[in-house]
Design an enzyme around this catalytic site. Structure first.
Site, PDB file in Angstrom:
ATOM      1  N   ARG A  46       0.846  -1.203   0.000  1.00 25.87           N
ATOM      2  CA  ARG A  46       0.000   0.000   0.000  1.00 25.87           C
ATOM      3  C   ARG A  46       0.881   1.253   0.000  1.00 25.87           C
ATOM      4  NH1 ARG A  46      -1.906   1.762   4.568  1.00 25.87           N
ATOM      5  NH2 ARG A  46      -2.456  -0.284   5.376  1.00 25.87           N
ATOM      6  N   TYR A  98     -17.187  17.458 -14.576  1.00 20.02           N
ATOM      7  CA  TYR A  98     -17.523  16.042 -14.519  1.00 20.02           C
ATOM      8  C   TYR A  98     -18.524  15.789 -13.382  1.00 20.02           C
ATOM      9  CZ  TYR A  98     -16.999  11.073 -13.733  1.00 20.02           C
ATOM     10  OH  TYR A  98     -17.250   9.737 -13.533  1.00 20.02           O
ATOM     11  N   ASP A 170      -8.005  19.681 -13.210  1.00 21.69           N
ATOM     12  CA  ASP A 170      -8.359  18.368 -13.770  1.00 21.69           C
ATOM     13  C   ASP A 170      -8.018  18.437 -15.261  1.00 21.69           C
ATOM     14  OD1 ASP A 170      -9.611  16.201 -14.976  1.00 21.69           O
ATOM     15  OD2 ASP A 170     -11.386  16.279 -13.694  1.00 21.69           O
ATOM     16  N   LYS A 195      -8.871   7.510 -18.789  1.00 23.50           N
ATOM     17  CA  LYS A 195      -9.219   8.074 -20.088  1.00 23.50           C
ATOM     18  C   LYS A 195      -7.993   8.079 -21.018  1.00 23.50           C
ATOM     19  CE  LYS A 195     -12.989   8.655 -17.704  1.00 23.50           C
ATOM     20  NZ  LYS A 195     -13.354   9.890 -17.023  1.00 23.50           N
TER      21      LYS A 195
HETATM   22  C1  LIG Z   1     -13.859  10.268 -15.756  1.00 20.93           C
HETATM   23  C2  LIG Z   1     -13.493  11.575 -15.202  1.00 20.93           C
HETATM   24  C3  LIG Z   1     -13.181  11.732 -13.837  1.00 20.93           C
HETATM   25  C4  LIG Z   1     -13.272  10.589 -12.845  1.00 20.93           C
HETATM   26  O1  LIG Z   1     -12.345   9.591 -13.084  1.00 20.93           O
HETATM   27  P1  LIG Z   1     -12.580   8.020 -12.764  1.00 20.93           P
HETATM   28  O2  LIG Z   1     -11.342   7.401 -13.264  1.00 20.93           O
HETATM   29  O3  LIG Z   1     -13.817   7.616 -13.497  1.00 20.93           O
HETATM   30  O4  LIG Z   1     -12.767   7.907 -11.283  1.00 20.93           O
HETATM   31  C5  LIG Z   1     -12.801  12.985 -13.399  1.00 20.93           C
HETATM   32  N1  LIG Z   1     -12.739  14.041 -14.246  1.00 20.93           N
HETATM   33  C6  LIG Z   1     -13.043  13.935 -15.552  1.00 20.93           C
HETATM   34  C7  LIG Z   1     -12.952  15.132 -16.437  1.00 20.93           C
HETATM   35  C8  LIG Z   1     -13.440  12.707 -16.071  1.00 20.93           C
HETATM   36  O5  LIG Z   1     -13.767  12.616 -17.375  1.00 20.93           O
END
Ligand SMILES: *Cc1c(COP(=O)(O)O)cnc(C)c1O
Length: 386
Positions: A46, A98, A170, A195
């Protein structure tokens, strides 16, 4: 090191025990010590794992930071950032982001006494107005999911520096190949590595990157204390994905541009949200802070009915109807009922996210095939009775 070289070599070192060129998947929970406290820096997985460490090093390099931290999902990475705060602290965030981030802020952290303000981040005066002595963090998503709004990262960074706030961006939609917020003055970059970083729709993972050692130590403490760490196999997959990030993003952007222009010229389409258009309100800033405009596009049909939107969404063959984005294959999504269903309808509509908005994650297939697929589905949608 130049960009494409970095994607291949960041975090890659031949395995010390065998010379393996690819980082091994260290599938282990613990490490044997020679004597109590005598070890090679690995005690319990961890806290430390060599596959994760290689990935964290790669993340730091490609995002122009010094330290990377990998998490079990994007929202786990966001969760760690908010855990830097304490009850009474205030956060300024965008009013278009998001849905899962909005849900985490408003449904989980708000009840622990953290106060969130959701505002239009393209309005810099408005940001200043919301800052008070309790304000600790500004949370920026740009381009936003799903409306493709643009926030000026360096302008917001001068505000956060003046008031000694943390700026977290983000950067999921742009990916490090198109935008590097740390170099524009942000303190933390957050990614849903699910993504574009992984790029193949086969893993859930999150990441944070920063330059400041003290901030890194605090976030590392949260990572190991709260325990939302990714497994070594998932770290391996993201490491592999990063190798092709540069060329994938070039192709996503080329295809995105072609499809945005196709949709804009189509007589059945009402509006296309894509920051590459000169008339997009954030175009000048996007052009300044991004290397290209990426593969995310949203649009609405002139026939603004749920039935028409549903017909289109159910009739593409190459664009699969699914949540998520950033993979090599094209996806189509209905934010109001899928990715953004966790935002209350009034709130959503007020911020411009209509019931009929359609979002595309344009993959790296041949653009002509993707255009034909959309043309056919739009034709069927047009035949829906008004
Ligand atoms: C998908 C997404 C998230 C969250 O990520 P996960 O891997 O699904 O937990 C946060 N911000 C954006 C812009 C996203 O597209």
């Amino acid at each position: 090191m130049k960009k494409h070289t970095k994607y291949i070599h960041a975090g890659a070192h031949p395995d010390p025990s065998t010379g393996a060129i690819m980082t091994p998947i260290y599938q282990t929970s613990t490490y044997v010590q020679e004597a109590p406290g005598v070890h090679k820096g690995f005690e319990y997985a961890r806290s430390q794992n060599p596959t994760r460490q290689a990935l964290e090093e790669a993340l730091a390099v490609i995002e122009e930071g010094k330290y990377g931290l990998a998490f079990s999902s994007g929202v786990a990475a966001t969760d760690a950032v908010i855990k830097l705060l304490k009850p009474g602290d205030e956060v300024i965030a965008g009013n278009d982001m998001y849905g899962g981030t909005y849900r985490l802020f408003s449904k989980v952290f708000a009840k622990f006494g953290i106060v969130f303000h959701y505002i239009d981040l393209s309005n810099l005066d408005q940001i200043e107005k919301y800052i008070n002595p309790n304000t600790k963090l500004i949370w920026v998503e740009t381009p936003t999911n799903p409306l493709m709004n643009i926030a000026d990262i360096s302008a917001i960074a001068s505000i956060t520096k003046k008031h000694q706030l943390i700026l977290c961006v983000d950067n999921t939609f742009a990916s490090p190949a198109l935008q590097n917020p740390l170099s524009l003055g942000a303190d933390i970059v957050m990614h849903s590595a699910t993504k574009y970083l992984s790029g193949h729709s086969d893993v859930i993972q999150g990441a944070l990157v920063m330059k400041d050692k003290a901030l890194r130590d605090e976030l590392y403490f949260i990572q190991k204390s709260c325990g939302a760490v990714p497994g070594p196999m998932d770290c391996f997959l993201v490491l592999r994905g990063i190798k092709t990030l540069g060329i994938r993003m070039e192709r996503h952007s080329q295809n995105g541009e072609k499809i945005a222009h196709f949709l804009k010229a189509h007589p059945a389409v009402k509006q296309v949200y894509w920051p590459g258009f000169v008339e997009h309100p954030g175009h000048a800033i996007a052009k300044k802070q991004m290397k290209d405009f990426g593969g995310m596009i949203s649009f609405e049909l002139k026939q603004d009915t749920i039935e028409a939107a549903r017909t289109l969404l159910s009739n593409t063959k190459l664009f699969s109807l699914a949540e998520s984005l950033g993979g090599v294959e094209s996806l189509i999504n209905h934010p109001a009922s899928m990715t953004h269903a966790s935002i209350p309808r009034d709130e959503r509509i007020k911020n411009g996210l209509s019931d009929t908005l359609i979002r595309l994650s344009v993959g790296i297939e041949d653009a002509d095939d993707l255009i034909e697929d959309l043309r056919h589905a739009i034709e069927l949608a047009e035949q829906v009775k008004k």
